[in-house]
Motif scaffolding. Sequence first.
Motif, PDB file in Angstrom:
ATOM      1  N   UNK A  32       0.820  -1.206   0.000  1.00  0.00           N
ATOM      2  CA  UNK A  32       0.000   0.000   0.000  1.00  0.00           C
ATOM      3  C   UNK A  32       0.858   1.261   0.000  1.00  0.00           C
ATOM      4  N   UNK A  33       2.015   1.194   0.635  1.00  0.00           N
ATOM      5  CA  UNK A  33       2.899   2.361   0.686  1.00  0.00           C
ATOM      6  C   UNK A  33       3.974   2.288  -0.397  1.00  0.00           C
ATOM      7  N   UNK A  34       4.633   1.131  -0.506  1.00  0.00           N
ATOM      8  CA  UNK A  34       5.815   1.091  -1.360  1.00  0.00           C
ATOM      9  C   UNK A  34       5.500   0.872  -2.836  1.00  0.00           C
ATOM     10  N   UNK A  35       4.589  -0.064  -3.112  1.00  0.00           N
ATOM     11  CA  UNK A  35       4.294  -0.381  -4.509  1.00  0.00           C
ATOM     12  C   UNK A  35       3.874   0.859  -5.312  1.00  0.00           C
ATOM     13  N   UNK A  36       2.913   1.672  -4.798  1.00  0.00           N
ATOM     14  CA  UNK A  36       2.528   2.851  -5.587  1.00  0.00           C
ATOM     15  C   UNK A  36       3.684   3.835  -5.795  1.00  0.00           C
ATOM     16  N   UNK A  37       4.520   4.034  -4.762  1.00  0.00           N
ATOM     17  CA  UNK A  37       5.565   5.032  -4.994  1.00  0.00           C
ATOM     18  C   UNK A  37       6.674   4.495  -5.898  1.00  0.00           C
ATOM     19  N   UNK A  38       6.933   3.191  -5.814  1.00  0.00           N
ATOM     20  CA  UNK A  38       7.907   2.605  -6.744  1.00  0.00           C
ATOM     21  C   UNK A  38       7.374   2.702  -8.171  1.00  0.00           C
ATOM     22  N   UNK A  39       6.099   2.356  -8.344  1.00  0.00           N
ATOM     23  CA  UNK A  39       5.521   2.403  -9.690  1.00  0.00           C
ATOM     24  C   UNK A  39       5.504   3.843 -10.200  1.00  0.00           C
ATOM     25  N   UNK A  40       5.272   4.802  -9.303  1.00  0.00           N
ATOM     26  CA  UNK A  40       5.277   6.205  -9.703  1.00  0.00           C
ATOM     27  C   UNK A  40       6.668   6.642 -10.142  1.00  0.00           C
ATOM     28  N   UNK A  41       7.645   6.268  -9.316  1.00  0.00           N
ATOM     29  CA  UNK A  41       9.016   6.676  -9.556  1.00  0.00           C
ATOM     30  C   UNK A  41       9.610   5.989 -10.790  1.00  0.00           C
ATOM     31  N   UNK A  42       9.248   4.720 -10.969  1.00  0.00           N
ATOM     32  CA  UNK A  42       9.865   3.938 -12.048  1.00  0.00           C
ATOM     33  C   UNK A  42       9.087   4.045 -13.358  1.00  0.00           C
ATOM     34  N   UNK A  43       8.116   4.921 -13.405  1.00  0.00           N
ATOM     35  CA  UNK A  43       7.474   5.181 -14.685  1.00  0.00           C
ATOM     36  C   UNK A  43       6.219   4.371 -14.983  1.00  0.00           C
ATOM     37  N   UNK A  44       5.610   3.741 -13.985  1.00  0.00           N
ATOM     38  CA  UNK A  44       4.271   3.196 -14.188  1.00  0.00           C
ATOM     39  C   UNK A  44       4.181   1.816 -14.809  1.00  0.00           C
ATOM     40  N   UNK A  45       3.393   1.715 -15.897  1.00  0.00           N
ATOM     41  CA  UNK A  45       2.950   0.423 -16.407  1.00  0.00           C
ATOM     42  C   UNK A  45       4.074  -0.560 -16.736  1.00  0.00           C
ATOM     43  N   UNK A  46       5.187  -0.054 -17.262  1.00  0.00           N
ATOM     44  CA  UNK A  46       6.263  -0.977 -17.608  1.00  0.00           C
ATOM     45  C   UNK A  46       6.780  -1.662 -16.337  1.00  0.00           C
ATOM     46  N   UNK A  47       6.897  -0.872 -15.290  1.00  0.00           N
ATOM     47  CA  UNK A  47       7.306  -1.419 -13.995  1.00  0.00           C
ATOM     48  C   UNK A  47       6.275  -2.441 -13.518  1.00  0.00           C
ATOM     49  N   UNK A  48       4.987  -2.094 -13.635  1.00  0.00           N
ATOM     50  CA  UNK A  48       3.927  -2.991 -13.167  1.00  0.00           C
ATOM     51  C   UNK A  48       3.965  -4.313 -13.933  1.00  0.00           C
ATOM     52  N   UNK A  49       4.175  -4.206 -15.247  1.00  0.00           N
ATOM     53  CA  UNK A  49       4.222  -5.407 -16.077  1.00  0.00           C
ATOM     54  C   UNK A  49       5.381  -6.324 -15.653  1.00  0.00           C
ATOM     55  N   UNK A  50       6.561  -5.740 -15.516  1.00  0.00           N
ATOM     56  CA  UNK A  50       7.720  -6.560 -15.125  1.00  0.00           C
ATOM     57  C   UNK A  50       7.498  -7.130 -13.721  1.00  0.00           C
ATOM     58  N   UNK A  51       6.890  -6.319 -12.863  1.00  0.00           N
ATOM     59  CA  UNK A  51       6.585  -6.781 -11.514  1.00  0.00           C
ATOM     60  C   UNK A  51       5.694  -8.038 -11.565  1.00  0.00           C
ATOM     61  N   UNK A  52       4.632  -7.964 -12.375  1.00  0.00           N
ATOM     62  CA  UNK A  52       3.705  -9.103 -12.443  1.00  0.00           C
ATOM     63  C   UNK A  52       4.401 -10.349 -12.993  1.00  0.00           C
ATOM     64  N   UNK A  53       5.244 -10.155 -14.003  1.00  0.00           N
ATOM     65  CA  UNK A  53       5.977 -11.298 -14.552  1.00  0.00           C
ATOM     66  C   UNK A  53       6.907 -11.880 -13.478  1.00  0.00           C
ATOM     67  N   UNK A  54       7.569 -10.992 -12.731  1.00  0.00           N
ATOM     68  CA  UNK A  54       8.471 -11.465 -11.662  1.00  0.00           C
ATOM     69  C   UNK A  54       7.714 -12.249 -10.597  1.00  0.00           C
ATOM     70  N   UNK A 206      -6.666   8.459 -16.268  1.00  0.00           N
ATOM     71  CA  UNK A 206      -5.237   8.715 -16.370  1.00  0.00           C
ATOM     72  C   UNK A 206      -4.445   7.813 -15.413  1.00  0.00           C
ATOM     73  N   UNK A 207      -5.023   7.587 -14.236  1.00  0.00           N
ATOM     74  CA  UNK A 207      -4.381   6.712 -13.263  1.00  0.00           C
ATOM     75  C   UNK A 207      -4.297   5.279 -13.775  1.00  0.00           C
ATOM     76  N   UNK A 208      -5.387   4.795 -14.362  1.00  0.00           N
ATOM     77  CA  UNK A 208      -5.411   3.435 -14.894  1.00  0.00           C
ATOM     78  C   UNK A 208      -4.405   3.307 -16.030  1.00  0.00           C
ATOM     79  N   UNK A 209      -4.380   4.323 -16.865  1.00  0.00           N
ATOM     80  CA  UNK A 209      -3.456   4.307 -18.003  1.00  0.00           C
ATOM     81  C   UNK A 209      -2.014   4.273 -17.498  1.00  0.00           C
ATOM     82  N   UNK A 210      -1.758   5.058 -16.466  1.00  0.00           N
ATOM     83  CA  UNK A 210      -0.414   5.102 -15.923  1.00  0.00           C
ATOM     84  C   UNK A 210       0.030   3.722 -15.427  1.00  0.00           C
ATOM     85  N   UNK A 211      -0.931   2.984 -14.877  1.00  0.00           N
ATOM     86  CA  UNK A 211      -0.585   1.666 -14.328  1.00  0.00           C
ATOM     87  C   UNK A 211      -0.563   0.546 -15.347  1.00  0.00           C
ATOM     88  N   UNK A 212      -1.435   0.649 -16.354  1.00  0.00           N
ATOM     89  CA  UNK A 212      -1.588  -0.525 -17.229  1.00  0.00           C
ATOM     90  C   UNK A 212      -1.182  -0.335 -18.680  1.00  0.00           C
TER      91      UNK A 212
END
Length: 462
Positions: A32-54, A206-212
Amino acid sequence: MAAEAQPARGQWSSRLTFVLAATGSAVGLGNIWKFPYMAGEQGGALFVLIYLICVLCIGIPLLMAEVLMGRRGGHNLVASMRALGKEAGARGPWPVMGWTMASCGVLILSFYSVIGGWTIAYILEMFRLHSDGLGAVSAASAFSELTGHPGRSLLWHTVFMLLTTVVVARGVRRGLEKAVQILMPLLLALLVFMVVYAASLEGFAQGVKHMFVADFDKFADPEAGRGIALAAIGQAFFSLSLGMGAIMIYGSYLPGAVSIPGAVLAVGLLDTLVALLAGLVIFPIVFSYGLALDSGPSLVFISMPVAFGIMPYGLLVGVLFFTLLLVAAWSSSISLLEPAVNLLHEKKILSRSLSAWAAGLLTWLLGIATVLSFNKWAFGFTFLGKSKENGIFDMLDILTSQIMLPVHGLLLGLFVFWVMKRSHCMEELNLGSGALFQTIYGVGRYLAPFAIILIIINSFLA
Ligand code: TRP
């Protein structure tokens, strides 16, 4: 071997209890605290995608490996490693890993507790902010007032460490099982409620787009691209509580009849769901109120209060939100301290309760460095293309999440899928020898270690 050791150490009462305890460990500030700020800092969806694969290809098989080692080992981390090594006929300094894993938990807890302390401060802060009428500016200044004063942060860090130590001193299963049973569903319900609220905001799309919606051009920048993969794998390990023996100790309390793969899958899915929901709440708020995406650790503590200041019944929802964040953090922090305490106790160095207080005191002392990282000792540095501002805190975070956890995970995987006998692994996973087992075994044996090594090499050496 496991059968002899277990009666003295107790067991989870059921498979559900194990799933709840492991989920309690996994779901925490990381989601709840770290994932959103990491995704924000690391540029969003690409980070989320790699995260899910990991999570899917590396996290879940290695989580099975960690639980399996815990249950088969049936002791503290060091004794389990020794017993498993002996059984597999392996020499090598495997027991050393027990010590390094337990130390890693203490290191993580030292900064985790400071953030956990902030959640307590925020429960009270909600009342004050609300009476002041709340906008983005006052939320930001409330945060810097809290973190800018070493005394205030230290006080709440102390309270959080006391909460953690008291529970661990009394034994994890007394009380904790019950708390987790009530509070985890409540946390999920509240998050869903918050997502519904976020969906009503103009910034939702915009938030959804940023994440996905991934922007693959980010990889074109070699410096930033490299950092993303390492950050994503680190976050996957951190969020799943993987690679420091927390799950191994929980596994050592697991009855022999329980099927590991199903339980692990449930933990992994719940953990991922909570992280994604948290992102779906926070990004729309960030976009709707023009907050900074890359504001790092302060993201949740500034963006959420802004929403609470505006929504109907915001005070109530705000107090609930931070209370549940506290509970999520608490059920995780216990699992960070448990391996070290269990080790000191079973090695007969100290009694159970003295072990807890000694490890708690050490962690508390180390935590002072994090308290000061946000004020007196703050300094900046750049790590793989991202600038960090909070000196020792950021260093501890990178050292543990992005280095120690993946390296331990790699070693755990190599141990289970290369050193241990395949038949023993098959026996513990209890899936027969069919396609499912073959797939998990193959992924754990080849894909997971290969991917971890590749990411590490690519990040540091290429
Ligand atoms: N997974 C927890 C979270 O997301 C933190 C945590 C608990 C943890 N135990 C761990 C992280 C063990 C790494 C290793 O907040």
